[in-house]
Each structure stands twice: as C-alpha cells, then as structure tokens.
Design an enzyme around this catalytic site. Structure first.
Site, mmCIF file in Angstrom:
data_model
loop_
_atom_site.group_PDB
_atom_site.id
_atom_site.type_symbol
_atom_site.label_atom_id
_atom_site.label_comp_id
_atom_site.label_asym_id
_atom_site.label_seq_id
_atom_site.Cartn_x
_atom_site.Cartn_y
_atom_site.Cartn_z
ATOM 1 N N GLU A 115 0.835 -1.207 0.000
ATOM 2 C CA GLU A 115 0.000 0.000 0.000
ATOM 3 C C GLU A 115 0.874 1.262 0.000
ATOM 4 O O GLU A 115 1.853 1.349 0.748
ATOM 5 C CB GLU A 115 -0.886 -0.015 1.252
ATOM 6 C CG GLU A 115 -1.934 1.098 1.257
ATOM 7 C CD GLU A 115 -2.768 1.093 2.535
ATOM 8 O OE1 GLU A 115 -2.357 0.450 3.522
ATOM 9 O OE2 GLU A 115 -3.835 1.729 2.546
ATOM 10 N N LYS A 155 -10.139 2.535 -2.061
ATOM 11 C CA LYS A 155 -10.332 1.933 -0.732
ATOM 12 C C LYS A 155 -11.677 2.351 -0.143
ATOM 13 O O LYS A 155 -11.976 3.548 -0.046
ATOM 14 C CB LYS A 155 -9.175 2.386 0.156
ATOM 15 C CG LYS A 155 -9.074 1.736 1.510
ATOM 16 C CD LYS A 155 -7.729 2.159 2.158
ATOM 17 C CE LYS A 155 -7.509 1.595 3.527
ATOM 18 N NZ LYS A 155 -6.151 1.907 4.060
ATOM 19 N N CYS A 203 -5.829 -2.813 2.339
ATOM 20 C CA CYS A 203 -5.523 -2.733 3.775
ATOM 21 C C CYS A 203 -6.742 -2.877 4.699
ATOM 22 O O CYS A 203 -7.225 -3.975 4.889
ATOM 23 C CB CYS A 203 -4.759 -1.450 4.061
ATOM 24 S SG CYS A 203 -3.817 -1.555 5.619
#
Lengths: 333, 333
Positions: free
Chosen positions: B76, B149, B192
């Site tokens: 990331e 995300k 993540c």
C-alpha cells in the site's frame, strides 16, 4: 469408553492500552465467566437405557459445575450418534418437541447447578417439519431461547437437507439470527454449518451478542489423505477465529470426537475431529481440546475485554452499509 | 538497505476427490499463474531522486518477471514512507491523478514485462478530494481498472480519514466493490483496512473474483508488549485466511516492512510487520515473507483449484439471502 479428560485454562489478558474508564453496565452480570465445552464420543442407542448419551453429557455438566463453571456448551445433536450419514425416514422418530424430554431434563439440571446450558436437539415442530435446534437453558432452568440452524449442509455422509428444514428468519417473532439473553450475557448461538458463514456471526454481533457459540459435528472422511484432512481441520478453526476477529467477540465451538461408522456402509464413516476450542476477541486460541478423546475443556473468559479490543479495532464504526446491498443477492451476475 | 531476498514456493495441491470433468472455460487464460509479492522498506524522499522508492519497486518487478511471474502485487502507498502518521495539509502535494505519473510508468513496465501489476496510489481526484486507490495495469500496459479503498481506518498513527475519502459504491459506473478483469483472471483488489471486513471479500467473490489481493500497510506500535503484538499480527493473517475459506478463493496480502518513525514525534512510530503471504482457497498458507526485511515472495498458484474446493464446501449454495437484510444496518438496536 475412555474416561473424559478435564482440561482447564485460566486466561485474563489485558490489552496494553487500558480503557480510560470502566463504565457501569445496565445489567448485573459477571464480566468474567467460566465456560465448559463438553466434547464427547457417540454411544450407540440401547433399549435398556435410551438416554445413555444424554446421561453422559449431564454427568459432564455436573463435573463442570463442580469446577465452578457458569456456562456449558454441548456438541451438535449430542443425544446419540450423528444419524445424518444416511437418509432414512424412520429416523424422524428420534425427533422430539421443544419444550420436550431433553430440554426439560436439561432445564432441571441447569436450575440445580445454577448454570446456563446450551444444548442441541433434533426438533419435531410438526408432522413433516423438523429442525436442528439449539436450546438455551438459563441458570434458573427456564428455556431462555432456541435457535434453529439457518444454514443446512448436504454432502456425502452429511445428508442434513433431508432431515432439517432451515430456520425461519422472523426476528419479530423471536426466530432466526438473533441472540439469547441469559444470566451470563447475551449469547450468539449458531450451529455447525453456520460457522462457515461470516454473515451469521456478523448478524449476531450487530444484535449485541457478547459470545458466539457453535455446537458442531464435523469430521474427516477417513479416505481423504492426511494433507487434505489437515487443511480441512485448520480451515474449520481458522474461519471461526476470523469471525471472532471481524466482530471483536470471543467464540467457542464444541465438536464431537471419534469414528462413527456409516450404517448404510456406503462410506467409511466419519472420524469426528474433536478439537473443540475457545478463542478471544482477537481470535487468539485460549484453549483447545484433543482430536481423539472425550474431554471437558474449561476456560475463564473476560467478556469485558471485547470492549477494549473494539476500541483499538473499531470495525463496526467503519462498515460501508451503503455499499453492502448486493450481499442480499445469490450472485452478482 | 538490505538486499531484497527472493523466496519461491511451488505449490499445486490436489484435493483427494478430483472433479469429475474439466469443463472448458470461456476465456483463454492460464489456470496456473506465478504471483510475486514485493515487500519493501520505506525510502525517505530525496530531491535528487524523488521516485527512488518507485524505482526499487520497479526493479523488483523486473526480477519477478525474470523468475517467470505473471502478476506482481505491491504494498500500500508504495511510492514513499507511510505519510499518514500525522495530519499535515501540505502532504496532499504527494497525491497525483490517475492516469498519472505512477500509473503511466507502471503501465509501460507491465507492457514491457507482459506482466499484470497491482499497485497503490495516493490519488488526487479533485481539489479537496483524494483517495487511497489501487491501480491494476494489465499485461499489455493498459489501465485495466482501479479500486478506491472503501473502508478507511483512523486510529493513533494511522490518520487516514484526514487524507482519504472513502470510495464510492456505484457499480454501474465501475466504482466500488467490483473486481477487475485482466489477462491472468478476474482480480478482487481490496486495500488494507478492507481486509478486516468479510463483507468486502464476499462482494468480490459474488462478482466472480478468482483471487483476492490486498496491498497493505500494517505494523506494530513499538510500545505494545510482545504478547499483544503477536495477537495483532496473527489476527491480521487469520481474518484474511478466513475470507479465503469462506469464499473458496486464494488470497494474497503484500505488506510494508520495517520501522518508520513518526515525523511529529507524538508516537514511537510504526514497525511494519511484513509477513506478506499467499494462501489457497482452504486458507492454507502457501508462502509467507519474513517480519523484518524486504523480500519478494513468489508462488505458483492453481486458480482452478477453487472450483474443486467449492464443490466440497458449497457455501455459495447455502447462503440465506432471505435472512441477511440487517447486514445493511449500522446496528440492530
């Protein structure tokens, strides 16, 4: 039959970052409870004592109570052998109503021991309508609630779709994926195949469950090779630890143990892998039973720890409920 | 900086019960792919070479291509240090458009190497509107898709809600929890914090993802004790293995490694724990990187195995979509 082992683990971890203040809760209930998982082998039914296997479970509950336990979790369909290895209409005779003989005996025991008991019954709801049902007996003996297995498996040796109607989802009538309030807290009781579905655990957590409990009957096909057997058992443990983590809740699964032959002789039977376990809200294993023998696994569990874990990992804060609509679809095609 | 290690695992397990027939698939794509995870330490920005860290990632991709890889997954925000340890409006200067410098360089590299590259960019969408975005460069260099995300964390040392707007869920416009088609298959790319949410993995699986991929930046607070650190790392691995199992899909997570100090000096920094890993559709670990050093982890993965695993454990068959409505609620109170 081997003498059941009793294993105990005492575990009261603290996160390194303590919560700022302990707020009082509305209900008067203990934050630390002692939990027993009763892992047993099957006993073949005997005309002279048709409840022999339930008697064994009840003896184990008494031992757990002597050890100071507040809650006992029994394995799935604990009153006899796992009968779903074949499809036989005659086996519906094994079913019983709720309330009924098993729930009443266990209710009396719960009251006597002042212990919550989570058990598993083959329920006859009506002619031609049967369920795989967990019963929750509160510490005063009252039937605090039931849960009818929502996800029903069916694969060679586990012909459950023949025997069990999936549970109704009707929360307004107290049915479906809703937890049960007891003297030791709000219990998210699910059953076996449910354990593979994150949706079930999440719905219990969203309804305020403080502990996830799974009566279970899962084992190996003895003809599978060792590597496949290891992957399966490990996957079973891992996916449930994942539910504990994703929801910041402790979790316990109580499984059968030992080989049960296939009455139809179509297969080599099922070798139930035991391995009953309890994990904390970070998925950490607190105690685990063996893979071959009866065992009563006892753990002291701090239910208040979940609050601290959820402050560090506040997943409930960040769920994207605006984006989850397609979870209600069979497939996104 | 330590010389990156290259570790390779070759793994092509078979279930003991082979599928009856191999049906042909519609698309011409390999069922076995070689996947590389590029686990790196941060390099501080340098005026003489502002893209030093991207250069390192690209070199590692070249090495992976030489080793025969078809797909590379980067960590990331791989272009520099993890900048979210403080809230500083000046750091929005780090953001770039998509397409933009990083996606274009990586696209050229992907075409040159004929390799799919999954990367992670701090995206400037408009003034005051930034995202944490994965970019998927196909083996012909084309930008096959992006994923912004959806679940954004925010806790001490990870001030991501300051920097990143959560991704939109708008599948009709190609936005949100939808996979990306590439030469090596349909990739369920998440980022993540998404890794803690079973809903995200499930939605990717329901949309036909064949492999779940997570660029990640997660580490320890150096002031936590060893037991807490161990629980956290183990939980991170376990919950993702759980998604693999629940969805019958392989999964890979590529994490940062090494200590990154806190520029504000408010904390002791973050010790990113590496441990990048790849697991199969039963959650079985196929390969795992170390916890302290850069490492390129290479695994040969049989994407066709998921079909066999799902025949044995057909969870998608048994989901109770009639009972999941409350998953769209914040809490069931």
């Amino acid at each position: 039959m081997a003498t059941p082992r009793i294993s105990a683990a005492f575990f009261c971890p603290r996160l390194s970052k303590p919560a700022a203040t302990q707020h009082s809760t509305k209900r008067m209930k203990p934050s630390t409870i002692k939990l027993a998982l009763i892992q047993q082998t099957a006993i073949q039914p005997d005309a002279t004592n048709p409840t022999a296997m339930l008697d064994v479970q009840m003896s184990a509950c008494r031992e757990a109570a002597k050890a100071g336990c507040h809650l006992a979790l029994l394995q799935e369909l604990h009153n006899g052998p796992y009968f779903c290895q074949q499809e036989d209409p005659g086996l519906f005779d094994l079913a019983e109503p709720i309330p009924g003989p098993t729930s009443e005996r266990l209710g009396q025991l719960a009251a006597e021991l002042e212990m919550v008991i989570v058990a598993s019954v083959f329920e006859r709801r009506a002619a031609g309508l049967y369920h795989n049902t967990a019963v929750v007996l509160d510490a005063d003996g009252r039937l605090a609630g039931t849960y009818r297995k929502m996800h029903i498996p069916d694969d060679p040796g586990f012909y459950e779709k023949f025997y069990f109607t999936p549970g109704d989802q009707d929360p307004a009538r107290g049915l479906g994926l809703i937890p049960v309030d007891t003297a030791v807290g709000r219990l998210g009781v699910l059953v076996c195949w449910d354990q593979w579905f994150p949706e079930a655990a999440r719905l219990m957590a969203l309804a305020g469950a403080e502990l996830l409990l799974y009566p279970t009957a899962i084992g190996w096909d003895p003809t599978d090779d060792a590597a496949e057997q290891q992957r399966q058992r490990e996957a079973w443990i891992t996916v449930q630890r994942g539910h504990a983590i994703a929801n910041g809740l402790p979790l316990a699964a109580c499984n059968r143990v030992g080989l049960e032959s296939d009455p139809s002789r179509a297969t080599a039977g099922i070798r139930f892998w035991g391995s009953s376990f309890i994990c904390g809200p970070q998925g950490e294993i607190l105690a685990q039973a063996n893979v071959t023998e009866p065992e009563t696994l006892i753990v002291e569990l701090d239910l208040a720890r979940a609050e601290q874990v959820r402050r560090i990992w506040p997943f409930l804060r960040d769920r994207r409920i605006d984006a989850y609509g397609d979870l209600l679809r069979r497939y996104r095609d």
